[in-house]
Design an enzyme around this catalytic site. Structure first.
Site, PDB file in Angstrom:
ATOM      1  N   LYS A 188       0.844  -1.192   0.212  1.00 16.25           N
ATOM      2  CA  LYS A 188       0.205   0.054   0.035  1.00 16.25           C
ATOM      3  C   LYS A 188       0.843   1.199  -0.154  1.00 16.25           C
ATOM      4  O   LYS A 188       1.534   1.531   0.973  1.00 16.25           O
ATOM      5  CB  LYS A 188      -0.871  -0.020   1.139  1.00 16.25           C
ATOM      6  CG  LYS A 188      -1.874   1.252   1.385  1.00 16.25           C
ATOM      7  CD  LYS A 188      -2.894   1.063   2.559  1.00 16.25           C
ATOM      8  CE  LYS A 188      -3.715   2.219   2.414  1.00 16.25           C
ATOM      9  NZ  LYS A 188      -4.656   2.154   3.573  1.00 16.25           N
ATOM     10  N   LYS A 241      -2.011  -1.423  -3.887  1.00 15.12           N
ATOM     11  CA  LYS A 241      -2.943  -0.247  -3.786  1.00 15.12           C
ATOM     12  C   LYS A 241      -2.034   0.972  -3.910  1.00 15.12           C
ATOM     13  O   LYS A 241      -1.131   1.037  -3.182  1.00 15.12           O
ATOM     14  CB  LYS A 241      -3.749  -0.317  -2.544  1.00 15.12           C
ATOM     15  CG  LYS A 241      -4.586   0.803  -2.434  1.00 15.12           C
ATOM     16  CD  LYS A 241      -5.368   1.029  -1.105  1.00 15.12           C
ATOM     17  CE  LYS A 241      -6.189   2.202  -1.007  1.00 15.12           C
ATOM     18  NZ  LYS A 241      -7.022   2.117   0.237  1.00 15.12           N
TER      19      LYS A 241
END
Length: 315
Positions: A188, A241
Site C-alpha cells: 500500500k 494499492k
C-alpha cells in the site's frame, strides 16, 4: 515464424467474433469486489456515486441491488458517529461496521463480506494506528487491529483485510483468527490518488502524512518484501494499492508468488475518469473497461473497484 506477407496479425482482428475468440484477458464479475461506506447518516456524492455513504438501512438496499446484478463480494468501510485518539469505535460491538455485518449476513448468506481493518476512520487524528509522542506506535497498534478484526468476524465477516501497514499485523491477526481468510494490503503506497476516499471515509490525517508507514511510490523490490513477509505471517492473499500507477508491481507480485494477488482500483483513478468523461474528453465505459482489463492483464486475480456495480450492468 514466417514474416509478412505470410504472417498478417490483422486477420484475427477483422470482426468482433474473431477478436473475442483470441482475447487473452477477460473481465468476469466473480473477480470484482464493491467497496461500500457505512455511516450513521447517508451522504450522496453526485459526482462520484460509488463514494457516497450509506446508512444501515440504505446499505441493505444497496447490497440487494448489487446481489441482483450478480455482484458476489463487497468490502465495508465504516464512518463512526464519534472518534477518539485510540479508535475505540473500530472494535465496538455496537460499531457501525459490526452493525452492518449483522444486518447483511443473514439476508445475503452467499455474499462474500470483506471488511477493511484499519484505525484511520476511527481516530480523531486520522492516522492508521495510535499516536504516542507525535509518532504512530506500531506495536501498540497491533492489539487494537486484532480486536477490530476479531469483532468483524464475530459479527459475520468472511474475510478481513488489514490496510494499516503496521509491521507484524498479519501475524498478530492470524494468531487470533486461525481459520479466517486474510487479504493483506501488502503493498500500500503513500499515494496521491486517495483523495476522494479520504473525503468519503473522513479519514485524512489531522497532522503530518502517512509516508512513515505506507510505501514509497518509487519502490518495487520493497513491495515484494512486504508481500513475502505477509505471506510468511499467514496472509492468504496479498494486495497492491493503488492499481493503475502500479501495474508493474502487480506483475512483479504475480510473477513472484503463487498466492492470489489483489489490486485496489482506488478512488483517484475512478475520479479521474469520471471527471474526464463529464468534461466530454473520453467515454467513461470504454475507459473504465480498458482500465480494469489492464489491471487484470497485469496479473490481478481480484480487483476492488468503484466501477463494480456499473461493470455488472456492462457485462
Amino acid at each position: 515464424m514466417s514474416a509478412f506477407p505470410a504472417t498478417r496479425l490483422r486477420r484475427l482482428r477483422r470482426t468482433p467474433g474473431l477478436r473475442g475468440l483470441v482475447r487473452e484477458t477477460r473481465l468476469h464479475l466473480d473477480d470484482f469486489v464493491m467497496p461500500l461506506f457505512v455511516a450513521p447518516e447517508p451522504l450522496v456524492n453526485d459526482a462520484l456515486p460509488a463514494l457516497g455513504r450509506h446508512s444501515l438501512e440504505g446499505v441493505v438496499g444497496e447490497v440487494d441491488d448489487l446481489v441482483r446484478l450478480g455482484v458476489g463480494a463487497v468490502i465495508l468501510f465504516g464512518i463512526p458517529e464519534e472518534k477518539d485518539e485510540d479508535a475505540t469505535g473500530a472494535w465496538d460491538d455496537d460499531g457501525i461496521v459490526q452493525r452492518a455485518l449483522r444486518e447483511l449476513r443473514p439476508r445475503f448468506p452467499e455474499l462474500v463480506l470483506l471488511t477493511d481493518v484499519c484505525l484511520c476512520e476511527y481516530t480523531s487524528h486520522g492516522h492508521c494506528g495510535v499516536v504516542r509522542d507525535g509518532e504512530v506506535a506500531n506495536d501498540e497498534s497491533l492489539e487494537l487491529l486484532v480486536r477490530t478484526a476479531v469483532s468483524h468476524v464475530e459479527a459475520g465477516a468472511d474475510v478481513v483485510a488489514p490496510s494499516d501497514m503496521m509491521d507484524g499485523r498479519v501475524g498478530a491477526i492470524r494468531e487470533a483468527l486461525p481459520e479466517t481468510p486474510i487479504l493483506a494490503y501488502s503493498a500500500k503506497y503513500a499515494s496521491a490518488f486517495y483523495g476522494p476516499f479520504r473525503e468519503a471515509a473522513d479519514s485524512a490525517p489531522a497532522f503530518g502524512d502517512r509516508r512513515g508507514y505506507q510505501m514509497d511510490p518509487a519502490n518495487v523490490r520493497e513491495a515484494l518484501r512486504e508481500c513475502e513477509l505477509d505471506l510468511a505471517e499467514g496472509a492468504d492473499a496479498v494486495m497492491v494499492k493503488p492499481a493503475l500507477p502500479y501495474l508493474d508491481v502487480i506483475r512483479a507480485a504475480r510473477d513472484r508468488f503463487d498466492a492470489p494477488v489483489g489490486a485496489y482500483n482506488v478512488s483517484g483513478e475512478y475520479a479521474m475518469v469520471k471527471a474526464a468523461a463529464a468534461a466530454g474528453h473520453l467515454d467513461e465505459r470504454a475507459a473504465a473497461l480498458e482500465s480494469l482489463a489492464a489491471i487484470k492483464r497485469a496479473g490481478a486475480d481480484l480487483v476492488i473497484s468503484y466501477w463494480t456495480k456499473e461493470l455488472a450492468a456492462w457485462l
